[in-house]
Design a protein around this motif. Structure first.
Motif, PDB file in Angstrom:
ATOM      1  N   TYR A  60      -5.116  -0.084  -0.742  1.00  0.00           N
ATOM      2  CA  TYR A  60      -5.487   0.660   0.359  1.00  0.00           C
ATOM      3  C   TYR A  60      -6.007  -0.349   1.700  1.00  0.00           C
ATOM      4  O   TYR A  60      -6.177  -1.480   0.975  1.00  0.00           O
ATOM      5  CB  TYR A  60      -6.342   1.791   0.238  1.00  0.00           C
ATOM      6  CG  TYR A  60      -7.782   1.412  -0.265  1.00  0.00           C
ATOM      7  CD1 TYR A  60      -8.105   1.027  -1.640  1.00  0.00           C
ATOM      8  CD2 TYR A  60      -8.990   0.833   0.854  1.00  0.00           C
ATOM      9  CE1 TYR A  60      -9.163   0.547  -1.927  1.00  0.00           C
ATOM     10  CE2 TYR A  60     -10.195   0.371   0.140  1.00  0.00           C
ATOM     11  CZ  TYR A  60     -10.398   0.068  -1.198  1.00  0.00           C
ATOM     12  OH  TYR A  60     -11.414  -0.355  -1.393  1.00  0.00           O
ATOM     13  N   GLN A  61      -5.921   0.085   2.635  1.00  0.00           N
ATOM     14  CA  GLN A  61      -6.535  -0.741   3.707  1.00  0.00           C
ATOM     15  C   GLN A  61      -7.720  -0.119   4.237  1.00  0.00           C
ATOM     16  O   GLN A  61      -7.596   1.072   4.561  1.00  0.00           O
ATOM     17  CB  GLN A  61      -5.374  -0.916   4.820  1.00  0.00           C
ATOM     18  CG  GLN A  61      -5.656  -1.724   5.932  1.00  0.00           C
ATOM     19  CD  GLN A  61      -4.506  -2.214   6.836  1.00  0.00           C
ATOM     20  OE1 GLN A  61      -3.802  -1.374   7.247  1.00  0.00           O
ATOM     21  NE2 GLN A  61      -4.294  -3.337   7.054  1.00  0.00           N
ATOM     22  N   THR A  62      -8.523  -1.030   4.510  1.00  0.00           N
ATOM     23  CA  THR A  62      -9.949  -0.397   5.236  1.00  0.00           C
ATOM     24  C   THR A  62      -9.769  -0.341   6.653  1.00  0.00           C
ATOM     25  O   THR A  62      -8.886  -0.950   7.057  1.00  0.00           O
ATOM     26  CB  THR A  62     -10.994  -1.351   4.713  1.00  0.00           C
ATOM     27  OG1 THR A  62     -10.843  -2.673   5.402  1.00  0.00           O
ATOM     28  CG2 THR A  62     -11.337  -1.782   3.345  1.00  0.00           C
TER      29      THR A  62
ATOM     30  N   ASP B 143      -3.839  -7.476  -8.592  1.00  0.00           N
ATOM     31  CA  ASP B 143      -4.942  -7.899  -8.013  1.00  0.00           C
ATOM     32  C   ASP B 143      -4.098  -9.021  -6.704  1.00  0.00           C
ATOM     33  O   ASP B 143      -3.136  -9.565  -6.814  1.00  0.00           O
ATOM     34  CB  ASP B 143      -5.596  -9.209  -9.075  1.00  0.00           C
ATOM     35  CG  ASP B 143      -7.018  -9.447  -8.547  1.00  0.00           C
ATOM     36  OD1 ASP B 143      -7.923  -8.776  -8.476  1.00  0.00           O
ATOM     37  OD2 ASP B 143      -7.275 -10.703  -8.130  1.00  0.00           O
TER      38      ASP B 143
ATOM     39  N   VAL C 212       0.780  -1.169  -0.096  1.00  0.00           N
ATOM     40  CA  VAL C 212       0.225  -0.010   0.124  1.00  0.00           C
ATOM     41  C   VAL C 212       1.033   1.207   0.055  1.00  0.00           C
ATOM     42  O   VAL C 212       0.519   2.182  -0.734  1.00  0.00           O
ATOM     43  CB  VAL C 212      -0.767  -0.061   1.251  1.00  0.00           C
ATOM     44  CG1 VAL C 212      -1.656   1.251   1.320  1.00  0.00           C
ATOM     45  CG2 VAL C 212      -1.835  -1.140   1.034  1.00  0.00           C
ATOM     46  N   GLN C 213       2.138   1.120   0.821  1.00  0.00           N
ATOM     47  CA  GLN C 213       2.776   2.448   1.106  1.00  0.00           C
ATOM     48  C   GLN C 213       3.442   2.737  -0.603  1.00  0.00           C
ATOM     49  O   GLN C 213       3.762   4.020  -0.853  1.00  0.00           O
ATOM     50  CB  GLN C 213       4.108   1.776   1.735  1.00  0.00           C
ATOM     51  CG  GLN C 213       4.000   2.775   2.956  1.00  0.00           C
ATOM     52  CD  GLN C 213       5.012   2.088   4.089  1.00  0.00           C
ATOM     53  OE1 GLN C 213       5.146   0.912   4.392  1.00  0.00           O
ATOM     54  NE2 GLN C 213       5.772   3.165   4.488  1.00  0.00           N
TER      55      GLN C 213
ATOM     56  N   THR D 166      -8.682 -10.946  -1.253  1.00  0.00           N
ATOM     57  CA  THR D 166      -9.555  -9.795  -0.525  1.00  0.00           C
ATOM     58  C   THR D 166      -9.856 -10.319   0.747  1.00  0.00           C
ATOM     59  O   THR D 166     -10.956  -9.405   1.314  1.00  0.00           O
ATOM     60  CB  THR D 166     -10.488  -9.247  -1.396  1.00  0.00           C
ATOM     61  OG1 THR D 166     -11.465 -10.213  -1.716  1.00  0.00           O
ATOM     62  CG2 THR D 166      -9.996  -8.762  -2.797  1.00  0.00           C
TER      63      THR D 166
ATOM     64  N   VAL E 172      -0.679   6.052  -6.815  1.00  0.00           N
ATOM     65  CA  VAL E 172      -2.034   6.776  -7.227  1.00  0.00           C
ATOM     66  C   VAL E 172      -3.069   6.461  -5.984  1.00  0.00           C
ATOM     67  O   VAL E 172      -4.107   6.903  -6.299  1.00  0.00           O
ATOM     68  CB  VAL E 172      -2.344   6.241  -8.683  1.00  0.00           C
ATOM     69  CG1 VAL E 172      -1.469   6.537  -9.650  1.00  0.00           C
ATOM     70  CG2 VAL E 172      -2.551   4.916  -8.375  1.00  0.00           C
ATOM     71  N   GLY E 173      -2.828   5.798  -4.976  1.00  0.00           N
ATOM     72  CA  GLY E 173      -3.900   5.561  -4.006  1.00  0.00           C
ATOM     73  C   GLY E 173      -4.833   4.672  -4.648  1.00  0.00           C
ATOM     74  O   GLY E 173      -6.030   4.686  -4.202  1.00  0.00           O
TER      75      GLY E 173
ATOM     76  N   LEU F  88      -7.035  -3.957   0.090  1.00  0.00           N
ATOM     77  CA  LEU F  88      -7.937  -3.737  -1.441  1.00  0.00           C
ATOM     78  C   LEU F  88      -7.277  -3.365  -2.415  1.00  0.00           C
ATOM     79  O   LEU F  88      -6.582  -2.377  -2.121  1.00  0.00           O
ATOM     80  CB  LEU F  88      -9.199  -3.553  -1.121  1.00  0.00           C
ATOM     81  CG  LEU F  88     -10.188  -4.324   0.007  1.00  0.00           C
ATOM     82  CD1 LEU F  88     -11.530  -3.478   0.226  1.00  0.00           C
ATOM     83  CD2 LEU F  88     -10.433  -5.654  -0.450  1.00  0.00           C
ATOM     84  N   VAL F  89      -7.760  -3.512  -3.418  1.00  0.00           N
ATOM     85  CA  VAL F  89      -7.343  -2.897  -4.991  1.00  0.00           C
ATOM     86  C   VAL F  89      -8.479  -2.070  -5.652  1.00  0.00           C
ATOM     87  O   VAL F  89      -9.475  -2.868  -5.825  1.00  0.00           O
ATOM     88  CB  VAL F  89      -6.608  -3.665  -5.713  1.00  0.00           C
ATOM     89  CG1 VAL F  89      -5.978  -2.978  -7.098  1.00  0.00           C
ATOM     90  CG2 VAL F  89      -5.239  -4.314  -5.057  1.00  0.00           C
ATOM     91  N   ASP F  90      -8.339  -0.959  -5.944  1.00  0.00           N
ATOM     92  CA  ASP F  90      -9.509  -0.180  -6.532  1.00  0.00           C
ATOM     93  C   ASP F  90      -9.121  -0.378  -8.091  1.00  0.00           C
ATOM     94  O   ASP F  90      -8.018   0.422  -8.558  1.00  0.00           O
ATOM     95  CB  ASP F  90      -9.351   1.422  -6.045  1.00  0.00           C
ATOM     96  CG  ASP F  90     -10.529   1.948  -6.926  1.00  0.00           C
ATOM     97  OD1 ASP F  90     -11.073   1.643  -7.719  1.00  0.00           O
ATOM     98  OD2 ASP F  90     -10.815   3.195  -6.411  1.00  0.00           O
ATOM     99  N   ARG F  91     -10.074  -1.197  -8.581  1.00  0.00           N
ATOM    100  CA  ARG F  91      -9.654  -1.562  -9.963  1.00  0.00           C
ATOM    101  C   ARG F  91      -9.778  -0.598 -11.016  1.00  0.00           C
ATOM    102  O   ARG F  91      -9.413  -0.438 -12.063  1.00  0.00           O
ATOM    103  CB  ARG F  91     -10.360  -2.739 -10.413  1.00  0.00           C
ATOM    104  CG  ARG F  91     -10.007  -3.971 -10.008  1.00  0.00           C
ATOM    105  CD  ARG F  91     -11.046  -5.357 -10.444  1.00  0.00           C
ATOM    106  NE  ARG F  91     -10.443  -6.514 -10.142  1.00  0.00           N
ATOM    107  CZ  ARG F  91     -11.016  -7.579 -10.024  1.00  0.00           C
ATOM    108  NH1 ARG F  91     -12.140  -7.791 -10.670  1.00  0.00           N
ATOM    109  NH2 ARG F  91     -10.308  -8.697  -9.652  1.00  0.00           N
ATOM    110  N   LYS F  92     -10.630   0.596 -10.523  1.00  0.00           N
ATOM    111  CA  LYS F  92     -10.758   1.822 -11.632  1.00  0.00           C
ATOM    112  C   LYS F  92      -9.789   2.584 -11.486  1.00  0.00           C
ATOM    113  O   LYS F  92      -9.473   3.483 -12.406  1.00  0.00           O
ATOM    114  CB  LYS F  92     -12.196   2.563 -11.284  1.00  0.00           C
ATOM    115  CG  LYS F  92     -13.473   1.784 -11.739  1.00  0.00           C
ATOM    116  CD  LYS F  92     -14.701   2.586 -11.490  1.00  0.00           C
ATOM    117  CE  LYS F  92     -15.921   1.812 -11.679  1.00  0.00           C
ATOM    118  NZ  LYS F  92     -17.106   2.261 -10.877  1.00  0.00           N
ATOM    119  N   TRP F  93      -9.042   2.524 -10.303  1.00  0.00           N
ATOM    120  CA  TRP F  93      -7.824   3.677 -10.121  1.00  0.00           C
ATOM    121  C   TRP F  93      -6.592   3.127 -10.240  1.00  0.00           C
ATOM    122  O   TRP F  93      -5.477   3.836 -10.702  1.00  0.00           O
ATOM    123  CB  TRP F  93      -8.220   4.299  -8.657  1.00  0.00           C
ATOM    124  CG  TRP F  93      -7.728   5.516  -8.291  1.00  0.00           C
ATOM    125  CD1 TRP F  93      -6.865   5.978  -7.887  1.00  0.00           C
ATOM    126  CD2 TRP F  93      -8.454   6.653  -9.024  1.00  0.00           C
ATOM    127  NE1 TRP F  93      -7.037   7.624  -7.797  1.00  0.00           N
ATOM    128  CE2 TRP F  93      -8.067   7.735  -8.629  1.00  0.00           C
ATOM    129  CE3 TRP F  93      -9.636   6.534  -9.768  1.00  0.00           C
ATOM    130  CZ2 TRP F  93      -8.671   8.817  -8.946  1.00  0.00           C
ATOM    131  CZ3 TRP F  93     -10.184   7.902 -10.149  1.00  0.00           C
ATOM    132  CH2 TRP F  93      -9.553   9.119  -9.849  1.00  0.00           C
TER     133      TRP F  93
END
Lengths: 257, 156
Positions: free
Chosen positions: A148-150, A187, A139-140, A190, A144-145, A156-161
């Motif tokens: 991230y960690q919930t 990927d 994550v670090q 999760t 592009v962010g 998780l990975v933001d697939r759109k980002w």
């Protein structure tokens, strides 16, 4: 104005003003969090129970739409065979998608190797998956962010980002990340966030006939996983990286990397 | 200052403004450092919900026993009762609506996942009855002799 009226009006005004101030006060997210029972997902693997059937790998791939024949997987099972001479032979054919059905151990370029039963001192299976670390290196490094960690601890990975730069794949000390062949983004496991968030079990833990895999809430003292982590001798992988992994193993050997 | 300083400076300032304006429209409102702070929690908040809404494929054995209770009772009475239905019958998805029928894996390879004999002294694998697949009725399907729900030949 009489003194009595003045005091009365002042009292009404002050109480009215204080109520409206209270109503206007913005809610602090940390206060909201403290009001909720705390949740931190953790995972427990009992290596003694694992028989290397690979049903977990298959279930994970089906559940999370990872192409079955593609050479990537969110979870896999490793076989370790330790000889009486102290040699460590390990393999994970196709990530154990079809289990372990042969005594031949895949040694890549040096071919298949068979260790005679009399030579074996120890032999066991170790399931692997994302450790959902408390201080995740992957994550670090994301520029592009997108990863991230919930607040409940899953990474998780933001697939759109995700821009597919691959830094996180290189950054993970456990090699659990890969490039998704269809989605073309990074990927990883999760913890089946869609299942556990809706009251279900992870696909891998549910598919395991032997209870080798368990997910639970580490903040709940009555949770079987939290109890085991607290009361039993558990180990984590590559502690020295300082990533604070949250997948705990019962029966971890030093030979397991 | 002279023109040759101002002109490129204006271009740079213009570019910065254009980038900032474009960023205002491009970056979603819920993007930012969330509960885990800037280092670990910098993300688009609505993505958490998107992951929660990911469609599940597997139900569980209880879901199966809702209709097929005769089969699950038979299975649970035998040693194979520990195996979830969907491991062999395939993920249920929205069965019985979609798909109407599940494809059952009756292959020899499926049985061998557990019953191919390996010497694994520090693993539960050693406690499972195992066969050498090359010697034990090679070429035959296991289900030709064994009932997958209760594989013991004596109890058949």
């Amino acid at each position: 104005m009489k003194r009595r009226d003045f005091l009365k009006n002042a009292a009404v005004f002050v109480s009215g003003a204080s109520v409206s101030l209270g109503a206007l006060e913005l809610l602090d997210p940390r206060q909201l969090l403290a009001a909720n029972p705390e949740l931190r997902w953790g995972f427990l693997v009992n290596t003694h129970n694992c028989v290397g059937c690979g049903f977990c790998v298959k279930a994970c791939k089906v559940e999370n739409d990872i192409p079955l024949e593609a050479n990537v997987t969110r979870t896999w099972v490793e076989r370790y065979v330790i000889t009486k001479d102290g040699d460590v032979v390990m393999d994970t054919p196709k990530g154990a998608l079809n289990g372990f059905t042969s005594k031949l151990i895949d040694q890549n370029q040096s071919g298949m190797k068979q260790v005679d039963d009399e030579e074996i001192a120890q032999a066991f299976f170790v399931p692997k998956l994302c450790n959902h670390c408390d201080t995740p290196a992957c994550v670090q490094v994301c520029p592009v962010g997108a990863t991230y960690q919930t607040k409940d601890g899953t990474v998780l990975v933001d697939r759109k980002w995700c821009i597919g730069c691959g830094y996180c794949i290189m950054g993970c000390p456990y090699g659990v990340r890969f490039f998704h062949p269809v989605e073309h983004v990074a990927d990883k496991c999760t913890f089946c966030y869609h299942r556990i968030s809706n009251g279900g079990n992870t696909a891998c833990a549910q598919a395991c006939p032997f209870g080798a895999r368990q997910i639970g809430n580490l903040r709940d003292p009555n949770d079987p996983v939290a109890k085991a982590v607290m009361n039993q001798r558990v180990g984590v992988l590559r502690d020295e990286y300082g990533t604070k992994p949250q997948v705990f193993y019962i029966g971890l050997n030093k030979e397991v990397r | 200052m002279k023109g040759h300083v101002w002109r490129p400076l204006l271009v740079v300032i213009g570019l910065v403004i254009i980038i900032l304006v474009a960023r205002m429209f491009y970056v979603p409102e819920d993007f930012g450092a969330q509960d885990r702070g800037y280092t670990f929690g910098y993300h688009r908040l609505s993505n958490e919900q998107e992951w929660k809404d990911y469609p599940a494929k597997y139900q569980d054995s209880e879901y199966c026993s809702g209709c097929h209770d005769d089969k699950t009772e038979e299975l649970n009475a035998a040693q194979h009762g520990m195996i979830p239905c969907e491991n062999c019958h395939g993920a249920a998805f929205d069965h019985p609506d979609d798909p109407e029928k599940l494809t059952i894996d009756r292959s020899r390879d499926l049985c061998l996942r557990c019953h191919s004999e390996l010497y694994m002294p520090s693993s539960g694998r050693n406690d499972i009855p195992g066969v050498n697949p090359e010697e034990h009725n090679a070429g035959l399907e296991c289900v030709e002799c064994h009932n997958s729900h209760n594989p013991s030949l004596e109890e058949m």
